[in-house]
Design an enzyme around this catalytic site. Structure first.
Site, PDB file in Angstrom:
ATOM      1  N   ASP A 184     -74.468 -17.064  74.361  1.00  0.00           N
ATOM      2  CA  ASP A 184     -73.255 -17.271  74.026  1.00  0.00           C
ATOM      3  C   ASP A 184     -72.575 -18.416  74.325  1.00  0.00           C
ATOM      4  O   ASP A 184     -71.606 -18.792  74.236  1.00  0.00           O
ATOM      5  CB  ASP A 184     -72.549 -15.900  74.242  1.00  0.00           C
ATOM      6  CG  ASP A 184     -73.005 -14.815  73.305  1.00  0.00           C
ATOM      7  OD1 ASP A 184     -73.179 -14.896  72.036  1.00  0.00           O
ATOM      8  OD2 ASP A 184     -73.425 -13.671  73.841  1.00  0.00           O
ATOM      9  N   HIS A 224     -77.290 -11.655  82.046  1.00  0.00           N
ATOM     10  CA  HIS A 224     -77.657 -10.695  80.901  1.00  0.00           C
ATOM     11  C   HIS A 224     -78.180  -9.569  81.470  1.00  0.00           C
ATOM     12  O   HIS A 224     -78.882  -9.731  82.639  1.00  0.00           O
ATOM     13  CB  HIS A 224     -78.595 -11.692  80.073  1.00  0.00           C
ATOM     14  CG  HIS A 224     -79.085 -10.977  78.855  1.00  0.00           C
ATOM     15  ND1 HIS A 224     -79.773  -9.782  78.816  1.00  0.00           N
ATOM     16  CD2 HIS A 224     -78.476 -11.366  77.728  1.00  0.00           C
ATOM     17  CE1 HIS A 224     -79.715  -9.655  77.183  1.00  0.00           C
ATOM     18  NE2 HIS A 224     -78.982 -10.437  76.813  1.00  0.00           N
TER      19      HIS A 224
HETATM   20  N1  CMC Z   1     -69.637 -14.088  86.162  1.00  0.00           N
HETATM   21  C1  CMC Z   1     -69.733 -13.529  87.523  1.00  0.00           C
HETATM   22  N2  CMC Z   1     -70.367 -12.525  88.148  1.00  0.00           N
HETATM   23  C2  CMC Z   1     -71.225 -11.971  87.307  1.00  0.00           C
HETATM   24  C3  CMC Z   1     -71.313 -12.260  85.732  1.00  0.00           C
HETATM   25  C4  CMC Z   1     -70.658 -13.346  85.487  1.00  0.00           C
HETATM   26  N3  CMC Z   1     -70.733 -13.835  84.107  1.00  0.00           N
HETATM   27  N4  CMC Z   1     -72.317 -11.459  85.505  1.00  0.00           N
HETATM   28  C5  CMC Z   1     -72.652 -10.472  86.474  1.00  0.00           C
HETATM   29  N5  CMC Z   1     -71.957 -11.102  87.562  1.00  0.00           N
HETATM   30  C6  CMC Z   1     -72.133 -10.409  88.998  1.00  0.00           C
HETATM   31  C7  CMC Z   1     -71.332  -9.020  88.982  1.00  0.00           C
HETATM   32  O1  CMC Z   1     -70.095  -9.069  89.348  1.00  0.00           O
HETATM   33  C8  CMC Z   1     -72.358  -8.175  90.003  1.00  0.00           C
HETATM   34  O2  CMC Z   1     -72.118  -8.636  91.378  1.00  0.00           O
HETATM   35  P1  CMC Z   1     -72.369  -7.706  92.602  1.00  0.00           P
HETATM   36  O3  CMC Z   1     -73.689  -7.452  92.675  1.00  0.00           O
HETATM   37  O4  CMC Z   1     -71.890  -8.786  93.719  1.00  0.00           O
HETATM   38  O5  CMC Z   1     -71.261  -6.678  92.518  1.00  0.00           O
HETATM   39  C9  CMC Z   1     -73.784  -8.610  89.665  1.00  0.00           C
HETATM   40  O6  CMC Z   1     -73.699 -10.124  89.129  1.00  0.00           O
HETATM   41  C10 CMC Z   1     -74.439  -7.873  88.803  1.00  0.00           C
HETATM   42  O7  CMC Z   1     -73.669  -7.563  87.354  1.00  0.00           O
HETATM   43  P2  CMC Z   1     -73.733  -6.329  86.472  1.00  0.00           P
HETATM   44  O8  CMC Z   1     -72.219  -6.157  86.082  1.00  0.00           O
HETATM   45  O9  CMC Z   1     -74.486  -5.084  87.272  1.00  0.00           O
HETATM   46  O10 CMC Z   1     -74.795  -6.836  85.586  1.00  0.00           O
HETATM   47  P3  CMC Z   1     -75.107  -6.307  84.199  1.00  0.00           P
HETATM   48  O11 CMC Z   1     -76.612  -6.458  83.861  1.00  0.00           O
HETATM   49  O12 CMC Z   1     -74.658  -4.985  84.144  1.00  0.00           O
HETATM   50  O13 CMC Z   1     -74.105  -7.055  83.310  1.00  0.00           O
HETATM   51  C11 CMC Z   1     -73.521  -8.560  81.541  1.00  0.00           C
HETATM   52  C12 CMC Z   1     -74.726  -8.067  82.168  1.00  0.00           C
HETATM   53  C13 CMC Z   1     -73.952  -9.420  80.405  1.00  0.00           C
HETATM   54  C14 CMC Z   1     -72.850  -7.327  81.001  1.00  0.00           C
HETATM   55  C15 CMC Z   1     -72.742  -9.342  82.423  1.00  0.00           C
HETATM   56  O14 CMC Z   1     -73.593 -10.411  83.195  1.00  0.00           O
HETATM   57  C16 CMC Z   1     -71.552 -10.088  81.961  1.00  0.00           C
HETATM   58  O15 CMC Z   1     -70.321  -9.430  81.880  1.00  0.00           O
HETATM   59  N6  CMC Z   1     -71.591 -11.183  81.362  1.00  0.00           N
HETATM   60  C17 CMC Z   1     -70.366 -12.001  80.854  1.00  0.00           C
HETATM   61  C18 CMC Z   1     -70.437 -11.567  79.351  1.00  0.00           C
HETATM   62  C19 CMC Z   1     -71.723 -12.150  78.524  1.00  0.00           C
HETATM   63  O16 CMC Z   1     -71.961 -13.278  78.656  1.00  0.00           O
HETATM   64  N7  CMC Z   1     -72.069 -11.257  77.899  1.00  0.00           N
HETATM   65  C20 CMC Z   1     -73.118 -11.840  76.714  1.00  0.00           C
HETATM   66  C21 CMC Z   1     -74.395 -11.160  77.093  1.00  0.00           C
HETATM   67  S1  CMC Z   1     -75.626 -12.008  75.918  1.00  0.00           S
HETATM   68  C22 CMC Z   1     -75.340 -11.461  74.606  1.00  0.00           C
HETATM   69  C23 CMC Z   1     -76.182 -10.389  74.042  1.00  0.00           C
HETATM   70  O17 CMC Z   1     -77.527 -10.213  74.144  1.00  0.00           O
HETATM   71  O18 CMC Z   1     -75.410  -9.311  73.341  1.00  0.00           O
END
Ligand code: CMC
Length: 457
Positions: free
Chosen positions: A381, A323
């Site tokens: 989710d 998240h």
């Molecule tokens: N599975 C594997 N690796 C992950 C995941 C995941 N679900 N989420 C983040 N990472 C890794 C990412 O690859 C990165 O690794 P590195 O530093 O080695 O490059 C690190 O964790 C940080 O990721 P980020 O993309 O910079 O984090 P963010 O804050 O931009 O993304 C997110 C947040 C929710 C978009 C992401 O965690 C994700 O895509 N999760 C899966 C989709 C999901 O479940 N979304 C629902 C969010 S809750 C509903 C809401 O409130 O809307």
């Protein structure tokens, strides 16, 4: 710096605690004092409203990871501690003791209602649930297999053409009418989108049912037989609505605020929020999480998917994990996990293999170095997909249910923004890295594009 001019854009409450606190920035040999605005909870913010005028520089923060886009009194999240408060009340208490309409009142008006306020609010929502009969014709224009979210974006936007008398944003009474209309009609429209996708007749709302029960009735009853709402499922539905009701300045809420900052009418703004919510990184994640659990199928396959999630060269992510704000367990995920078990005990198979896969996956990921290091915990989710499926909804409806519940949050933020005397149109700036000034080249001087090195599009 002209301090009196700067002050006019600040909320006096936000600066009163330590008037003299400043941040000092040194830029190109010059020192600048920046005011610090104090939060009642959570991080203070450095005021950069006049930064460009004073320094000639913009600040850079794509994705707004360090930027407070507005001041708000509605919802507080402490992502490190896993805390979520609506108007100061913990989400756990609201989900346990409250209900959705009471939560709506709280988000909109700032306090829990008295008994009389509650009765009046319930009555007004319940008695605005029907949509204009001509809306039925509007639905007929969609392909019969249209995604219900595509229908929602369109029909909610179309409300502005049906309810002209509540689109003047400068009239507080009209804002109030639009608020109630939206909360009352969004379940009816959501259920109509669902029924349309099934090819079943639309079911009219029933004013004798509570909000969640009425929604289940409009989704699952058919004219040819009696449908009795199961109170356990209605309570679960209501709790799911509470959990999704608001989440401060997320992508869709910020979209609603940005759309509304130009003075667009509330129905158009909520349609913009629904469009933003549709994406898989936001509201579409519960659908993606359930699809992923189905794809994994059995616990033996979990290590393969964990390895894929960790592989930098594989775009696969564990859906329902991670998240932007929660770097601890999402407090909503715990309540959702319990709700999933209650619903499955009532109507589903408590030994559902998907629940087993979800549980195993969660346990493995919670111990894995990759996920621990990055603070990737299950989010809401992760369990909501399983719960919604057990309630009887197809995956295509999951984001619609999220939109239904979040509508009150969007409206609460829209109202807060419109009522703010310092409202300005949202207009982000950019770091421009494109071509520098150059002169137009006439077509005759641009070559043929055939092997002369000029791109042929
Ligand atoms: N599975 C594997 N690796 C992950 C995941 C995941 N679900 N989420 C983040 N990472 C890794 C990412 O690859 C990165 O690794 P590195 O530093 O080695 O490059 C690190 O964790 C940080 O990721 P980020 O993309 O910079 O984090 P963010 O804050 O931009 O993304 C997110 C947040 C929710 C978009 C992401 O965690 C994700 O895509 N999760 C899966 C989709 C999901 O479940 N979304 C629902 C969010 S809750 C509903 C809401 O409130 O809307």
């Amino acid at each position: 710096m002209n301090k009196s001019a700067d002050k006019s854009k600040k909320n006096p409450e936000a600066v009163s605690k330590e008037e003299n606190a400043k941040a000092i920035l040194e830029l190109k040999g010059k020192k600048y004092e920046l005011d610090i605005l104090h939060a009642s909870m959570g991080p203070d913010v450095i005021d950069v409203q006049n930064f460009y005028r004073r320094t000639g520089c913009f600040t850079y923060d794509p994705g707004y990871t360090s930027t407070a886009s507005c001041e708000s009194k509605i919802t507080f999240i402490d992502g490190e501690k896993g805390i979520l408060l609506y108007r100061g009340y913990p989400i756990e208490q609201l989900a346990e003791y409250g209900d959705y309409l009471e939560t709506c009142y709280l988000l909109l008006y700032g306090d829990l209602p008295t008994q009389a306020e509650r009765r009046r609010f319930d009555y007004e929502i319940t008695h605005h649930t029907m949509v204009h009969e001509q809306m039925r014709a509007f639905f007929q224009g969609f392909r019969r297999d249209a995604h219900p979210m595509a229908i929602m974006v369109a029909v909610v936007g179309a409300l502005s053409s049906f309810y002209h008398d509540s689109t003047d944003i400068n009239d507080p009474h009209q804002r109030e009418v639009a608020t109630r209309r939206m909360i009352a009609k969004i379940p009816t429209l959501s259920a109509m989108a669902y029924k349309y996708s099934l090819g079943q007749p639309f079911i009219y709302p029933r004013n004798d049912l509570d909000y969640a029960s009425n929604f289940l009735h409009m989704c699952f009853s058919v004219p040819s037989e009696e449908y009795k709402v199961n109170p356990v499922l209605a309570r679960a539905m209501d709790r799911i609505f509470i959990l999704h009701a608001d989440h401060e300045q997320n992508a869709s809420t910020s979209t609603v605020r940005l759309a509304g900052s130009s003075g667009a009418n509330p129905f158009a703004c909520i349609a913009a929020g629904i469009a933003s919510l549709w994406g898989p990184a936001h509201g579409g994640a519960n659908e993606a999480a359930l699809n992923m659990l189905e794809e994994i199928g059995t616990p033996e396959n979990i290590p393969k998917y964990i390895a894929r999630a960790k592989d930098r060269n594989d775009p696969f992510r564990l859906m329902g994990f991670g998240h932007r704000v929660y770097k601890n367990y999402d407090p909503r995920a715990r309540i959702m996990q319990r709700t999933a078990h209650e619903v499955l005990a009532e109507v589903g198979d408590p030994n559902d293999p998907l629940l087993e896969v979800a549980h195993e996956l969660e346990q493995i990921a919670l111990k894995d170095e990759y996920f621990l290091e990055r603070k990737l915990y299950p989010n809401i989710d992760f369990y909501s997909g399983i719960t919604l499926r057990a309630l009887g909804f197809p995956t295509s409806m999951f984001t619609v249910l999220f939109a239904l519940a979040r509508t009150v949050g969007w409206i609460a933020h829209w109202r807060e923004m419109i009522a703010d005397p310092h409202r300005r149109i949202g207009r982000p700036r950019q770091l421009y890295t494109g071509p520098v000034l150059r002169d137009y080249v006439p077509m005759s001087k641009r070559g043929t594009g055939l092997g002369d090195g000029i791109h042929n599009h």
